[in-house]
Design an enzyme around this catalytic site. Sequence first.
Site, PDB file in Angstrom:
ATOM      1  N   THR A 158      47.246  69.354 -39.584  1.00 26.84           N
ATOM      2  CA  THR A 158      48.405  69.547 -38.701  1.00 26.84           C
ATOM      3  C   THR A 158      49.488  70.286 -39.485  1.00 26.84           C
ATOM      4  OG1 THR A 158      49.694  67.619 -39.369  1.00 26.84           O
ATOM      5  CG2 THR A 158      47.986  67.272 -37.694  1.00 26.84           C
ATOM      6  N   ASP A 159      50.486  70.773 -38.767  1.00 31.57           N
ATOM      7  CA  ASP A 159      51.678  71.221 -39.488  1.00 31.57           C
ATOM      8  C   ASP A 159      52.539  69.983 -39.767  1.00 31.57           C
ATOM      9  OD1 ASP A 159      53.566  72.835 -40.758  1.00 31.57           O
ATOM     10  OD2 ASP A 159      53.269  74.469 -39.344  1.00 31.57           O
ATOM     11  N   TRP A 160      53.576  70.198 -40.540  1.00 32.00           N
ATOM     12  CA  TRP A 160      54.430  69.127 -41.108  1.00 32.00           C
ATOM     13  C   TRP A 160      54.947  68.156 -40.016  1.00 32.00           C
ATOM     14  CZ3 TRP A 160      56.329  69.152 -46.353  1.00 32.00           C
ATOM     15  CH2 TRP A 160      57.364  68.250 -46.610  1.00 32.00           C
ATOM     16  N   GLU A 195      47.121  73.706 -37.297  1.00 34.41           N
ATOM     17  CA  GLU A 195      47.599  73.821 -35.904  1.00 34.41           C
ATOM     18  C   GLU A 195      49.069  74.216 -35.920  1.00 34.41           C
ATOM     19  OE1 GLU A 195      49.751  71.450 -33.949  1.00 34.41           O
ATOM     20  OE2 GLU A 195      50.348  70.712 -35.931  1.00 34.41           O
TER      21      GLU A 195
END
Length: 814
Positions: free
Chosen positions: A364-366, A331
């Site tokens: 997810t992203d970071w 995402e």
Amino acid sequence: MKISSLSFCIACYSVALSGYTGSAAYVPPSNISPPLIDVVGPRTQNGVVCLPNSFSLQDLDPMRPKSVPTYSLPEFDESGYIGPTEKIDDDMIELMNTLTLEEKVGQMFQVHAGMLLGCDGLLNITAAEEWFDKWKIGSFLETFANQGGRWDISSPQRWANLTNTIQQLALTRGSKIPIIWGLDSIRGANYIKGATMFGTPHSVAASFNREHAYVCGKVTAKDTRAAGVQWAFAPVADLNVNKLWSRNFENFGEDPYLASEMVKNSVKGFQGNYKKDRTRVAASIKHFFAYGAPVNGKDQEPRSIPMNELLEFYAPAFEAAFGAGAATVMEAYGTLNGQEVVSSRNILRDLLRDRMGFHGMMVTDWGEINAQYYKHRTAFSVSDAVFQSMNNTSIDMSMVASDTSFAESLIGLVKNGSIPMSRIDESVGRLLQLKKDLGLFEQPYSDLSLIDTVGSAQDVEASRQAARESLVLLKNEEDFLPLKPEEKVLFIGPNINSTRFMSGGWNIHWQGPSDLEGDVVYDGYGDTILLGVEKVTGNKVNWVTGYDIDGKMKDNYDVVVRMARKADKVIFGFGERTTTEIPGDINTLNLPKDQYKLVERVALETKTPFALLLVQNRPFILGELSGYADAILNCNLPGPYGGLPIAEALYGKFSPSGRMPYTYPKMEYQNRVTYFTPIWNEYDPEFAFGTGFGYNNITYSDVTVSSKDLYKGKPINVSITATNVGSLPQLEPVIMYTTQLIRREYVPERLRLRAFDKKLINPGQSVSFDFTLSAEEMMFWNVDLERILAEGPVNITINAGNENAKVTTINLHE
Ligand SMILES: *[C@@H]1O[C@H](CO)[C@@H](O)[C@H](O)[C@H]1NC(C)=O
Ligand SMILES: *[C@@H]1O[C@H](CO)[C@@H](O)[C@H](O)[C@H]1NC(C)=O
Ligand SMILES: *[C@@H]1O[C@H](CO)[C@@H](O)[C@H](O)[C@H]1NC(C)=O
Ligand SMILES: *[C@@H]1O[C@H](CO)[C@@H](O)[C@H](O)[C@H]1NC(C)=O
Ligand SMILES: *[C@@H]1O[C@H](CO)[C@@H](O)[C@H](O)[C@H]1NC(C)=O
Ligand SMILES: *[C@@H]1O[C@H](CO)[C@@H](O)[C@H](O)[C@H]1NC(C)=O
Ligand SMILES: *[C@@H]1O[C@H](CO)[C@@H](O)[C@H](O)[C@H]1NC(C)=O
Ligand SMILES: *[C@@H]1O[C@H](CO)[C@@H](O)[C@H](O)[C@H]1NC(C)=O
Ligand SMILES: *[C@@H]1O[C@H](CO)[C@@H](O)[C@H](O)[C@H]1NC(C)=O
């Protein structure tokens, strides 16, 4: 102040010598203690000598891959759909049913490699054991090199030693389920020493040759897998909409169709038949959704795009990736239309799963789930953030990336009934299936035979060929190019003698090598332009830095101008620092003043013709310089092996064949320009999308169509013949666009790319390019989110924007 401290000192002294009476023989005072001055030794932790807080990463891993010259890999059928399906295998469901809540949640999060790192810069086994024993963790990401590890880039051997060690711990502790490691291998396994780096995606897109996207993905996958890593956070399916954006280079240009074709082939390259082929990795299509169009051009900042435009322009590349079997998706950071993507039911369930039918795993992203609380202010607490993401979306894994908050919160939310176990099982099922598909349950360790192939000459040649085809010739007055070996050419610019400045961010480190490291990590794994020119001409190169990579004056400009005056021709290298994400944010596309000034002086104070060699992530505004320059070659970022291809192009060893994969703005306000703007809008860039030419004169026949009427279900054939009337072989890309001249309800775009092909045409030869066009392709999403067809006349244009463009008109019927 001075005097009083002096007198204080004298007082001290007199105290110290108080035993000394003056006339008697001196007796050293043995009963006086010295003042205490604490010094700090090397930092230690539990008896381990730690690294200093700040040190230069020059301590290279002495190991290198063997890099066998050629190799062959087992082949598997890659045709057809081989991506994730809705079905979770019975054995994986059985395994899931044996897991405790804590073990299930452990599968659902990942932390970065730094969490495994001791203060000595080496793997901390105790820490690793804790992640398994206490948190039953299922995944790690990233590299020690970004987290204060001892090596600035690890060899594949060292990588394999690390991942195998961790895998062994995973299999013997906690849930005993193999871990999946994820790495940002975006165009080459850029965190693995010796791995073959390719040009960036915007370079590969400029080649208008799908094969390079495929091969780059395939080599990247193999080198990544050699390290014992089974998952690449690539390719990027975003569009290059805002030209200020620091991540332009990571996308395949601005066009939905071009990006779709490149992404599809890239996914095929990364994954192949990933359920059988153990030389491949899972791709992670990112960033879902519409990340490439931040309103202000800053990374991770808000996007505002109506849903019909999202479906029309931004969705196709993701759909193409899913159609090619992409195993995972990531995402996007930040907000789209005011909603946090990471908790948006609309985007991450309705659109992704229901409308697009994606069945694979989503990460997810970071730190994005927690960012709802810490940054975006859409959650009252971390636990609330986890709740919203879990309740509203189908996210399977949180890239947390550096704490246990996700696991703690989620376990609590399930225990008190806020999140049902069925939601957990939905994700754990997908996660276990992914691990099974990647073969982790049969062969969790890295394959030693792959290590020897890392950096193979075979791969290097593939990288160079992609670079050759990606160079875009945009201007060439009075046959400035190709250069002749006997000409005295002065090269100016720091990136003429640099491999890192041809490579961009995400290489060696997140932000590329530091100034201290320089090019040292490419020693033997790349060629500078300087070396390339030496190889091609056999002569030493006349080169001066001029300005630094930030465009600040480095050498005396009077001297440089004098050197330019004495040369037959001058080549200026324009570039920028290696950056990505927020550290790469800029406020303007204007060129640095100092650098601009030098080129202007050479233009106005000398008669020497000159060329601009653009080796950059972003299209900086050329201003008057584009008019002054006699030639312009846009190289994008061809990677560390780009030096020889650029030299070969400059000296006419081949004729350039790249085309612009994005629009190059002329003025600052155009930083959001795309070629598919409405038909009556201004489109007045420096260089239009799709433009570029070679050294040959290629002439085109008229366009022929199998019918002037286009109906649903009855595609027409469109053909054109290209003839090479030049003297060099020409790889020629042919691009077909449509323009609906009148479209009721929804304004037609100036042009839309519908097809492209690239073929070799030898001197004197004529080659036919054949495309099909369907009425279905001409459908569009209206504001009621219906995909409709509107009748009207349609122009089919071949090579729009180029001098040899050809056009014909047909009628589209409802
Ligand atoms: C290794 O990790 C453990 C547990 O987190 C910690 O106590 C120890 O200090 C670490 N060792 C080093 C050398 O950093
Ligand atoms: C990693 O390398 C060390 C040092 O040579 C060795 O002792 C260890 O067995 C290796 N571990 C693995 C899993 O390869
Ligand atoms: C989360 O789901 C609830 C209930 O369906 C909905 O009201 C809310 O808008 C959703 N939030 C987001 C950001 O999608
Ligand atoms: C959680 O999701 C359910 C549907 O799965 C919905 O009915 C409920 O409103 C959501 N709760 C919140 C607070 O978003
Ligand atoms: C459930 O637990 C979470 C995390 O501990 C907490 O934030 C939340 O308020 C609890 N909800 C209920 C309904 O008890
Ligand atoms: C190019 O740069 C390298 C360092 O990366 C340096 O050793 C070399 O001398 C430079 N070449 C020239 C011609 O200055
Ligand atoms: C290319 O060839 C055509 C046909 O021979 C000729 O009309 C045209 O002038 C040539 N263009 C250039 C730039 O040489
Ligand atoms: C288009 O070309 C294909 C392949 O040459 C041919 O089979 C087909 O009949 C053509 N279609 C039309 C409408 O002419
Ligand atoms: C459409 O094509 C015709 C030739 O068929 C040409 O005269 C006209 O200028 C074109 N219109 C646009 C908007 O490109």
